[in-house]
Design an enzyme around this catalytic site. Structure first.
Site, mmCIF file in Angstrom:
data_model
loop_
_atom_site.group_PDB
_atom_site.id
_atom_site.type_symbol
_atom_site.label_atom_id
_atom_site.label_comp_id
_atom_site.label_asym_id
_atom_site.label_seq_id
_atom_site.Cartn_x
_atom_site.Cartn_y
_atom_site.Cartn_z
ATOM 1 N N GLU A 15 0.825 -1.205 0.000
ATOM 2 C CA GLU A 15 0.000 0.000 0.000
ATOM 3 C C GLU A 15 0.861 1.258 0.000
ATOM 4 O O GLU A 15 0.552 2.238 -0.681
ATOM 5 C CB GLU A 15 -0.910 0.014 1.244
ATOM 6 C CG GLU A 15 -1.856 -1.183 1.336
ATOM 7 C CD GLU A 15 -1.288 -2.303 2.178
ATOM 8 O OE1 GLU A 15 -2.041 -2.850 2.998
ATOM 9 O OE2 GLU A 15 -0.096 -2.638 2.000
ATOM 10 N N CYS A 44 -0.290 0.305 7.922
ATOM 11 C CA CYS A 44 -0.673 0.791 6.590
ATOM 12 C C CYS A 44 -1.953 1.616 6.635
ATOM 13 O O CYS A 44 -2.172 2.475 5.775
ATOM 14 C CB CYS A 44 -0.841 -0.390 5.632
ATOM 15 S SG CYS A 44 0.735 -1.141 5.174
ATOM 16 N N ARG A 50 11.694 -23.368 -7.160
ATOM 17 C CA ARG A 50 12.753 -23.178 -6.156
ATOM 18 C C ARG A 50 12.969 -21.697 -5.864
ATOM 19 O O ARG A 50 13.278 -21.312 -4.732
ATOM 20 C CB ARG A 50 14.063 -23.790 -6.654
ATOM 21 C CG ARG A 50 14.107 -25.302 -6.650
ATOM 22 C CD ARG A 50 15.466 -25.787 -7.118
ATOM 23 N NE ARG A 50 15.579 -27.238 -7.075
ATOM 24 C CZ ARG A 50 16.699 -27.902 -7.368
ATOM 25 N NH1 ARG A 50 17.788 -27.229 -7.739
ATOM 26 N NH2 ARG A 50 16.730 -29.220 -7.293
ATOM 27 N N ARG A 96 18.695 -22.236 -10.735
ATOM 28 C CA ARG A 96 19.435 -21.913 -11.963
ATOM 29 C C ARG A 96 18.425 -21.613 -13.066
ATOM 30 O O ARG A 96 17.790 -22.518 -13.611
ATOM 31 C CB ARG A 96 20.352 -23.075 -12.355
ATOM 32 C CG ARG A 96 21.375 -23.408 -11.270
ATOM 33 C CD ARG A 96 22.276 -24.568 -11.644
ATOM 34 N NE ARG A 96 21.560 -25.815 -11.871
ATOM 35 C CZ ARG A 96 21.136 -26.620 -10.895
ATOM 36 N NH1 ARG A 96 21.330 -26.287 -9.634
ATOM 37 N NH2 ARG A 96 20.517 -27.748 -11.178
ATOM 38 N N GLY A 148 13.928 -38.534 -1.249
ATOM 39 C CA GLY A 148 13.456 -39.556 -2.164
ATOM 40 C C GLY A 148 12.159 -40.208 -1.754
ATOM 41 O O GLY A 148 11.350 -39.632 -1.014
ATOM 42 N N HIS A 166 9.130 -39.021 0.718
ATOM 43 C CA HIS A 166 7.786 -38.767 0.179
ATOM 44 C C HIS A 166 6.745 -39.629 0.887
ATOM 45 O O HIS A 166 5.680 -39.141 1.270
ATOM 46 C CB HIS A 166 7.757 -39.061 -1.322
ATOM 47 C CG HIS A 166 8.409 -38.021 -2.182
ATOM 48 N ND1 HIS A 166 8.350 -36.687 -1.902
ATOM 49 C CD2 HIS A 166 9.132 -38.135 -3.330
ATOM 50 C CE1 HIS A 166 9.004 -36.008 -2.833
ATOM 51 N NE2 HIS A 166 9.495 -36.864 -3.713
ATOM 52 N N GLY A 167 7.053 -40.916 1.048
ATOM 53 C CA GLY A 167 6.101 -41.820 1.674
ATOM 54 C C GLY A 167 5.807 -41.450 3.116
ATOM 55 O O GLY A 167 4.650 -41.470 3.553
#
Length: 368
Positions: free
Chosen positions: A54, A86, A186, A209, A301, A305-306
């Site tokens: 703002e 603000c 990323r 990158r 890995g 994840h699991g």
């Protein structure tokens, strides 16, 4: 008038997106000032501790802000933090009306900004493009409500859900368009998290990158390494990067290995282990939240994840599929997670599918 509100709020959203990945632990917020149907000022929150959206938009508008309408994606603050309220800047500028995308999710301040403006005679309208405004700031919303970061499970894989062609073999499964998308992701998150097996097999840099993009930033790198098996010469520790690397281990991990990793540039954090003997994931997320890390990109890995998915810790999935079948020997997306019935699966909502070159991106929120 509804269409006009939507049009100008979309402009404010476009401003807010400029700050993605730069404002944490604050939200990404955009604002535009509109006078007689024309935009006379624009602004976005650029970095935590600096003026809010703002303030930038009002400064851009200058005297034209008097009697104008301010469109802002998040309810203006009415409290003093690292910057002044603000609401005070809005009142000083003589803004006649404020259109708000979403209320502040912080339970201590929700509604405070809007109510202050109303009390001073400013016309206030809320909830314009609210779902889009919320989607822009899922990490901020979750961290404000729970103290925990937003967790994104990301993986690149074959059509049959294999992340590698052979066990313990690292290789890119998707093409250049998907790779660029991952680096854009990323560039927007606070941290990347992987398990130590992935760190050893792939020896990744875990940096951002993006060819042709100057203002990139590397996220915090996190390795879950209960027994401190990460080599001190790992690429992520040997490269030039402004971002730190944090290694989470169990309380009984070898002190000599910790000293070697610390000397190589890592910060080692000891946390309690779970019943399986691994660093507890909830403890890791709680620690990160306490350090104002609001978003974590989990890149694997399969065991990580699991465990993350099985413990109900994943908020969003972003899965990239390459157009081929890997077959029996590849590494699956998850290990250590299974269902007894289809009805037991967490619901996926807000599903979106995009084509990235020859690859397919599947995005969804995980509803628990």
């Amino acid at each position: 008038m509804g269409n006009e509100h939507h049009r100008f709020m979309q402009m404010a959203l476009d401003e807010a997106k400029k700050g993605l990945g730069r404002t944490s632990p604050n939200p990404a917020v955009g604002a535009v000032v509109v006078a007689e149907g024309e935009v006379v000022g624009r602004g976005y929150h650029q970095k935590a501790g600096t003026p809010h959206a703002e303030v930038h938009a009002l400064a851009d508008a200058g005297p034209a802000a008097k009697g104008a309408t301010l469109y802002v994606t998040l309810e203006p603050c009415n409290h003093t933090g690292r910057t002044p309220p603000c609401t005070e800047a809005i009142l000083r500028a003589g803004i006649a009306a404020v259109v708000i995308g979403m209320s502040d999710p912080n339970p201590q301040v929700t509604g405070g900004g809007a109510e202050r403006l109303k009390a001073e005679g400013v016309e206030v309208r809320s909830g314009v493009l609210e779902s889009q405004c919320r989607a822009l700031n899922y990490p901020f919303i979750k961290h404000s409500a729970t103290g925990l970061p937003w967790v994104i499970m990301k993986a690149g894989m074959s059509l049959d859900g294999k992340m590698t062609l052979l066990p313990k073999q690292g290789a890119a499964m998707t093409g250049p368009n998907a790779n660029r998308y991952v680096h854009q992701l990323r560039n927007q998150v606070d941290a990347i998290l992987i398990g130590v097996d992935t760190a050893i097999i792939d020896d990744p840099s875990l940096t951002t990158r993006l060819e042709g993009v100057v203002a990139t930033r590397d996220p915090l790198r996190i390795v879950l390494d209960t027994h401190l098996r990460l080599p001190p010469e790992a690429s992520m520790l040997a490269q030039q990067s402004a971002a730190p690397t944090w290694v989470f281990c169990g309380k009984d991990a070898c002190c000599q290995k910790e000293a070697l990793l610390t000397r190589a540039g890592a910060a080692v954090h000891r946390l309690p282990v779970d019943t399986a003997g691994w660093v507890g994931l909830v403890a890791v997320l709680q620690f990160l939240g306490q350090q104002n890390i609001t978003s974590v990109l989990v890149e694997g890995g399969a065991g990580i994840h699991g465990a993350m998915y099985g413990q109900g810790l994943v908020d969003e999935v972003q899965l990239l599929y390459a157009p081929f079948i890997a077959g029996d020997h590849g590494t699956p997306l998850v290990r250590g997670y299974s269902l007894d019935s289809r009805s037991a699966a967490p619901a996926l909502t807000d599903i979106a599918v995009h084509k990235l070159g020859n690859d397919i991106l599947f995005k969804a929120l995980v509803s628990r």
